[in-house]
Structures are given as C-alpha cells and as structure tokens.
Design a protein around this motif. Structure first.
Motif, short mmCIF file in Angstrom:
data_model
loop_
_atom_site.label_atom_id
_atom_site.label_comp_id
_atom_site.label_asym_id
_atom_site.label_seq_id
_atom_site.Cartn_x
_atom_site.Cartn_y
_atom_site.Cartn_z
N THR A 132 4.99 10.21 40.14
CA THR A 132 4.81 11.66 40.24
C THR A 132 3.84 12.02 41.36
O THR A 132 4.10 12.92 42.17
CB THR A 132 4.29 12.22 38.90
OG1 THR A 132 5.25 11.94 37.87
CG2 THR A 132 4.06 13.72 38.99
N TRP A 133 2.72 11.31 41.42
CA TRP A 133 1.73 11.57 42.47
C TRP A 133 2.34 11.31 43.85
O TRP A 133 2.14 12.08 44.79
CB TRP A 133 0.51 10.68 42.26
CG TRP A 133 -0.47 10.78 43.39
CD1 TRP A 133 -1.46 11.71 43.56
CD2 TRP A 133 -0.54 9.91 44.53
NE1 TRP A 133 -2.14 11.48 44.73
CE2 TRP A 133 -1.61 10.39 45.35
CE3 TRP A 133 0.17 8.79 44.93
CZ2 TRP A 133 -1.95 9.76 46.54
CZ3 TRP A 133 -0.17 8.17 46.13
CH2 TRP A 133 -1.22 8.65 46.92
N LEU A 134 3.08 10.20 43.97
CA LEU A 134 3.66 9.84 45.27
C LEU A 134 4.67 10.88 45.74
O LEU A 134 4.62 11.32 46.91
CB LEU A 134 4.34 8.47 45.16
CG LEU A 134 5.00 7.93 46.43
CD1 LEU A 134 3.97 7.78 47.54
CD2 LEU A 134 5.69 6.60 46.14
N THR A 135 5.56 11.30 44.88
CA THR A 135 6.58 12.28 45.28
C THR A 135 5.96 13.62 45.64
O THR A 135 6.35 14.26 46.63
CB THR A 135 7.62 12.48 44.18
OG1 THR A 135 6.96 12.80 42.95
CG2 THR A 135 8.44 11.22 43.97
N LYS A 136 4.97 14.07 44.87
CA LYS A 136 4.35 15.36 45.17
C LYS A 136 3.53 15.28 46.46
O LYS A 136 3.39 16.28 47.17
CB LYS A 136 3.49 15.83 43.99
CG LYS A 136 4.32 16.25 42.78
CD LYS A 136 3.46 16.79 41.66
CE LYS A 136 2.82 18.12 42.01
NZ LYS A 136 3.81 19.20 42.13
N SER A 137 3.00 14.10 46.77
CA SER A 137 2.26 13.93 48.02
C SER A 137 3.20 13.95 49.23
O SER A 137 2.86 14.49 50.28
CB SER A 137 1.48 12.61 48.00
OG SER A 137 0.54 12.60 46.95
N LEU A 138 4.39 13.37 49.07
CA LEU A 138 5.35 13.31 50.17
C LEU A 138 6.06 14.64 50.39
O LEU A 138 6.47 14.95 51.51
CB LEU A 138 6.38 12.21 49.91
CG LEU A 138 5.89 10.77 50.05
CD1 LEU A 138 6.97 9.79 49.63
CD2 LEU A 138 5.44 10.47 51.48
N SER A 161 15.60 1.41 32.47
CA SER A 161 14.61 1.39 33.54
C SER A 161 14.23 -0.05 33.86
O SER A 161 13.75 -0.79 32.99
CB SER A 161 13.36 2.18 33.12
OG SER A 161 12.39 2.15 34.13
N THR A 162 14.47 -0.48 35.10
CA THR A 162 14.20 -1.85 35.52
C THR A 162 13.45 -1.84 36.85
O THR A 162 13.34 -0.81 37.51
CB THR A 162 15.51 -2.64 35.68
OG1 THR A 162 16.29 -2.03 36.71
CG2 THR A 162 16.30 -2.67 34.38
N VAL A 168 3.68 4.41 31.49
CA VAL A 168 2.90 5.63 31.72
C VAL A 168 2.29 5.60 33.12
O VAL A 168 2.34 6.59 33.86
CB VAL A 168 1.80 5.78 30.65
CG1 VAL A 168 0.85 6.93 31.02
CG2 VAL A 168 2.41 6.04 29.28
N ALA A 169 1.72 4.45 33.50
CA ALA A 169 1.11 4.32 34.82
C ALA A 169 2.15 4.46 35.93
O ALA A 169 1.90 5.13 36.94
CB ALA A 169 0.39 2.97 34.92
N VAL A 170 3.32 3.85 35.74
CA VAL A 170 4.39 3.95 36.74
C VAL A 170 4.84 5.40 36.88
O VAL A 170 5.05 5.90 38.00
CB VAL A 170 5.57 3.04 36.36
CG1 VAL A 170 6.78 3.35 37.24
CG2 VAL A 170 5.18 1.58 36.51
N LEU A 225 7.13 7.58 26.24
CA LEU A 225 7.03 6.48 27.20
C LEU A 225 6.42 5.26 26.52
O LEU A 225 5.31 5.33 25.99
CB LEU A 225 6.17 6.88 28.41
CG LEU A 225 6.83 7.81 29.44
CD1 LEU A 225 5.83 8.20 30.50
CD2 LEU A 225 8.04 7.14 30.08
N ALA A 226 7.14 4.15 26.55
CA ALA A 226 6.69 2.96 25.82
C ALA A 226 5.69 2.16 26.64
O ALA A 226 6.03 1.59 27.66
CB ALA A 226 7.90 2.09 25.47
#
Length: 426
Positions: free
Chosen positions: A171-177, A242-243, A164-166, A158-159
């Motif tokens: 990941t956190w958002l999807t696992k929370s939902l 990725s945009t 990395v933060a995105v 990941l550049a």
C-alpha cells in the motif's frame, strides 16, 4: 438464467443493517463480478449471502469469470438454479492476466449501470454490496472503494503478521509511486469495489495479477472517488491463492504502470543504461586479467553490458510489447542499435569539437545525451513497435446467460422485420 423475487420486506422489518443503510435511488442495477480459481467449496455460501444481502428493489446479476481446474463451473451451474437473479459463468481456456484479466472479462460482460468486483472466498462480505452502490449514487462517484484503512474498517482477515506487513508495504509503495492517481484511495490493494460501467473502458486495461483496482485507478482515472469501510473477513473455505509468484507479478505490474508514459519510460531506460556499466567493467577486468588485449576485451565486455541492458529493458520498460516480435529478432535489433551507438558517438564528438568549438569534455557529454535519446527512440520504434492489429482477446466459454448472442439474434430479427415491407413492395 434463473429468475425470482427477493424477500426483502421481512428483512427490512427485522432491521437488517445492510438493507436499512442502503437507500438506492433508481436506477441502481448492479453486476457483481466474481473471479474464481478453484473456489467450488465457497460458491453455494457466496450466492446464498448475496441473495440474503441484496434487496429486491436493486436489480442484480452475478458474473463468475472462472479459471478453475476443478468442478467450480459445474457447482455454480447447480447452485444458480435456486438463485433469484441471473447467474453467468464465463470459463476462460487461457487465464490471461490472472485475476485482473478475469475481472476485465467480467466488465466486458456486465449489463448493469454499476459493477461490483469481489472475491469468491467470502473475505469480502456480500452484505456491503448495497452500500457500495448506494454510496456511489448518493455521492455521484464513479468509483467506490471498500477500504480496510479508514475508520470502521479492519484487516482482521489477513492471516499472520507477514501478510499484514506485505499488505502495508504494498500500500505504501503504490501510493508513493502514484500520489496523484491514488489520491482519495486509502486502500489501493483492495479487491472489493464498485465502479460505474460508463467510467471504465475495458480495452485500455492491461492487468497483470490480482491488483485490478490499481490498474483501474491508474489507467481509467475515475473522476470522483469515495470510500466505505469494511472488515476483511476470514476465508470461508479453501486455501489462499496469494503466493510469492503473485508478489513478483505485482511488482512487475507496478513497473509497467509507472513506465506507461514515454517520459517515465525514457528515465527508466537511462537508469538501466547506467547499471550496464557494472557488468561491462567486470567483464573487461576479467578478460584483461586473463591476458586479452584491451581492445577486443572492450568489444566483448560491451556485449555483456548490452545483454544486461536488454534483459532489464525487456521486463521493466517494454514488457507488454514483447509479443510484437520474436525473441531472437528483438535481441538482434537491440544489439545492433546499442553497438551503433558507439560508432555514432565518436563522429558526433568530432563534429561538436571541430564545428562548434566545444571542449572535449562538454562535447562528449552532449554526444552521450544525443545518442541516448536517439537510441531510446530507435529502440521503441524498431524493436518494440506495436502491430496495428488489435490485441487478441482470451477465448471464453459462456455456460449460462449468453446475453451477447441473444442480443445479436434479437437485432437480426428486428432488421428482418424492418426489411419485410420493402420486400413486399418489390
């Protein structure tokens, strides 16, 4: 198609870890699905590494689903001549669903027990393909995810800190939902995984953008999931696709998945209705301040709230159903239902007070709930009612390995042979 044999014996003698670590019970045939968009500079190296990594005892085919505007399909055709396995190119005239839609087309075209999905930029190492299939066979799993977030994995490719933060935030958002659906998947943003063909029905998938694993996990619900670690590599050539636009598509996709059930959709519908009070009150204040009588001002302000609700509901609740009616038709029907809600509410309040002896406050609350439920049901049924006809599939052009046409021709020949004795008897 091209054919040949692998030189895996020499690699095993040299101790190739990809071969040594993958004990694949038979049958273990694999279709590698690679969605591509202007990846001509990566194709030769990708097919070379697949040839070097996949052992000869693991039957393999590669299906490229291509949305390119460059010469990627022609490059694949040339390089495929030297490959010891079948290579198919499906070029889509319309890139419906983005990368996820391309993967679904690849799943439809797959002819093997296992389907491995990977990117065409070599950030997903082909050397891990045998291990993904072997792990699935050993554990009787339906889905095997290559994860960057378990021991032995890394997101090194990941550049920059922003990506990395995105990635971490998504990941956190999807696992929370989706805590239940994504249980056991540490990296739902991974685009590198293996899935049994029997565990996925392509027709139930509604991909939007590039996060196809999330779509598969939520809609197909594989029964058993396991993971293997992998190190996310640097891109071999070309530029990342990725945009910010893809990021917005991902958020829309999340909302669509989360509101797939009627109960969840009704909840979002209600929350959107609450937010409609803000533009309504703002417009009412502006109109009355300008000297308009409060009654016509309320009628006009309510239309602004209706428009606000319509725009949000279009994108957050019924995005996938907008194609069933023209835009002007949807707007008109929605506005009619929203204003009918006001007309219906007053008689309901009077009925609850006069007939059932309720207080004005409780009668108003019950009328609000009743008209809300009725409006939701009516909106879903009268504004966004799906057509009975099946969804039109994007047109594809097969440039290599037209297996579907061959199978159909073989079936027709077999039927003719079976009918021959009957014709002779006649």
């Amino acid at each position: 198609m091209t054919g040949g044999s692998y030189e895996s014996t020499a690699r095993e003698e040299l101790g190739d870890p990809a071969v040594r670590g993958a004990e694949v019970p038979e049958p273990g045939a694999v279709t590698i699905v690679v969605p591509t968009f202007n990846e001509s500079a990566n194709v030769r190296e990708l097919l070379h590494r697949i040839t070097e990594s996949v052992p000869g005892r693991l039957p393999c085919e590669v299906v490229f689903v291509d949305d390119s505007t460059d010469d990627t399909p022609a490059v694949i055709d040339r390089v495929a001549q030297d490959c010891p396995f079948p290579v198919t190119v499906l070029h889509r005239d319309e890139p419906v669903g983005g990368l996820g839609g391309a993967v679904v087309e690849g799943i439809r075209a797959a002819g093997c027990d296992w389907i491995v999905v990977m990117d065409g930029d070599l950030q997903h190492p082909p050397s891990l393909v045998p291990e993904l299939v072997a792990t699935g066979e050993r554990s009787a799993a339906d889905l095997v995810v290559a994860s960057r977030y378990i021991e032995g994995g890394s997101r090194a490719g990941l550049a920059g800190g922003y990506r990395v933060a995105v990635s971490r935030g998504a990941t956190w958002l999807t696992k929370s939902l989706f805590p239940r659906r994504l249980h056991g998947i540490s990296d739902p943003m991974s685009g590198f995984f293996a899935i049994r063909r029997s565990a996925v029905t392509a027709d139930v998938l509604q991909p939007l953008g590039y996060k196809i694993l999330l779509e598969l996990a939520v809609r197909s619900r594989p029964r058993r999931v396991t993971e293997v670690p992998f190190v996310f590599q640097d891109r071999y050539a070309g530029e990342s696709k990725s945009t910010a636009r893809e990021g917005f598509r991902f958020l829309r996709h999340l909302v669509g998945l989360r509101t797939a059930s009627p109960v969840a959709r009704m909840l979002v519908f209600g929350l959107i209705g609450v937010t409609g009070f803000l533009p309504n009150l703002a417009a009412l204040y502006a109109l009355t301040s300008a000297g308009m009588h409060y009654l016509p001002a309320e009628i006009l302000a309510n239309q602004l709230g209706v428009l606000w609700n319509f725009l949000l509901i279009e994108h957050l609740c019924f995005r996938e159903r907008r194609r069933h009616r023209k835009g002007w038709d949807r707007v008109g029907r929605f506005a009619l239902l929203a204003n009918a809600d006001l007309v219906l509410r007053i008689p309901l309040i009077a009925l609850f007070v006069a007939r059932f002896g309720m207080g004005a406050l409780s009668a108003t609350a019950l009328a609000l709930v009743t008209t809300f439920v009725l409006r939701f049901v009516a909106t879903e049924a009268l504004v966004y009612l799906p057509r009975k006809a099946s969804r039109r599939l994007p047109r594809t052009t097969s440039r290599r390995g037209e297996r579907g046409e061959q199978k159909q021709a073989e079936q027709e020949q077999a039927q003719q042979k079976q009918a021959e004795p009957a014709r002779r008897a006649v």
